[in-house]
Design a protein around this motif. Structure first.
Motif: not given
Ligand code: AKB
Length: 316
Positions: A23-49
């Motif tokens: 929300x603060x820096x723009x979705x495209x500028x925040x890369x979420x990295x996770x190790x979970x087998x099933x990351x939640x849809x909002x983290x994966x769909x709202x920006x780079x994952x």
């Protein structure tokens, strides 16, 4: 331009820090990295994952280089109780993961946020009004990795000029993602149990007092510290921060005032009880208040009201 990588983005803090940063820096500028087998849809769909094991240094460097990352929020960590079950794995993930992050930050000129914890203290630490600078001799593997992490962040700042910053989080209460493997997890589980079954078996003794914080304050702390004027930060890594301090019997009473049928019983887990007894009961967070204007917004009453209202809404 600020470009951010968050490790552990699917965890308890990451799942709320990721949307706040987007929300603060723009979705495209925040890369979420996770190790979970099933990351939640909002983290994966709202920006780079991307999937990332923080122990894989080459993969981490490739992500930082490809996305021209300027700031890393390094949240991936094994928590206290889980670390006691697998101390060697906890050391590997918590320490080698952080070393990879710091060294990648050195090579690619990134700033780093590293969350330490009340777990960085131990039984010899003064438990009341715990000073910012005091004895840190933790007796848990989690705590050992947190103290070592604070020192490693200091070292990378002093030796290589990496802009490292961090806080010592207390137990965190949140409604979005359940914590996993921590000693303070009871303070989240109690709400789910109170609403679903009107009863909860607590694994800590009734009078085990610990520092706590509601997640919106934890997110605010990370954002405020990373945006603070660097020249004012005398204690860069491991700022004590707290919002409230309570024991299981007190949060149970606060819930009972809103759900009169709620009953708390106690089924003590000796491992988590021993961990909790080695931690401070109430930290002095005046260094954070002075150096970057840290102020929490939620006390116990406000937290309980908001948790119950939000979880009730989400259950409909
Ligand atoms: C844990 O209980 O392990 C964590 C912490 C206080 O660092 N929530």
């Amino acid at each position: 331009m600020t470009k951010i990588l968050i490790t552990g983005a699917t965890g308890q803090i990451g799942s709320e820090l990721t949307p706040a940063l987007r929300a603060r820096y723009g979705a495209a500028n925040v890369i979420a990295a996770g190790h979970a087998r099933q990351p939640s849809a909002d983290i994966v769909e709202a920006g780079p994952y991307c999937q990332l094991d923080v122990r894989a240094a080459t993969a981490l460097q490739a992500i930082v280089s490809t996305h021209q990352i300027t700031t890393i929020y390094h949240l991936a960590s094994v928590l206290s109780a889980e670390a006691e079950a697998s101390p060697q794995v906890a050391w590997d993930i918590n320490m080698n993961g952080l070393l990879n992050v710091l060294d990648t930050a050195r090579l690619h000129h990134c700033a780093v946020f590293f969350p330490s914890s009340i777990g960085a203290f131990g039984p010899q630490t003064p438990p009341e009004n715990t000073p910012q600078d005091t004895i840190q001799r933790p007796t848990t593997m989690y705590g050992i990795t947190k103290v070592s992490g604070e020192l490693l962040c200091d070292y990378y700042h002093q030796r290589f000029g990496v802009d490292t910053r961090g806080v010592r989080y207390p137990g965190l209460i949140s409604h979005k993602t359940l914590p996993h493997g921590g000693t303070t997890d009871y303070a989240v589980h109690i709400f789910h149990a109170a609403l679903k079954e009107q009863r909860y078996d607590c694994f800590l003794k009734a009078d085990t007092r610990l520092d706590m914080m509601y997640m919106p304050d934890a997110i605010k702390a990370a954002l405020d510290l990373m945006e603070a004027d660097s020249s004012r930060l005398l204690h860069r890594n491991g700022y004590n921060i707290t919002a409230m301090s309570f024991a299981p019997e007190e949060i149970a009473a606060a819930i009972t005032r809103r759900i009169p049928a709620f009953v708390m019983r106690y089924a003590i887990d000796p491992v988590r009880q021993a961990i909790a007894e080695s931690w401070p009961r109430h930290m002095d967070d005046s260094a954070a208040r002075t150096e970057w204007e840290w102020r929490p917004n939620y006390d116990l009453t406000a937290t309980v009201d908001d948790m119950l209202a939000t979880l009730t809404r989400n259950m409909r």
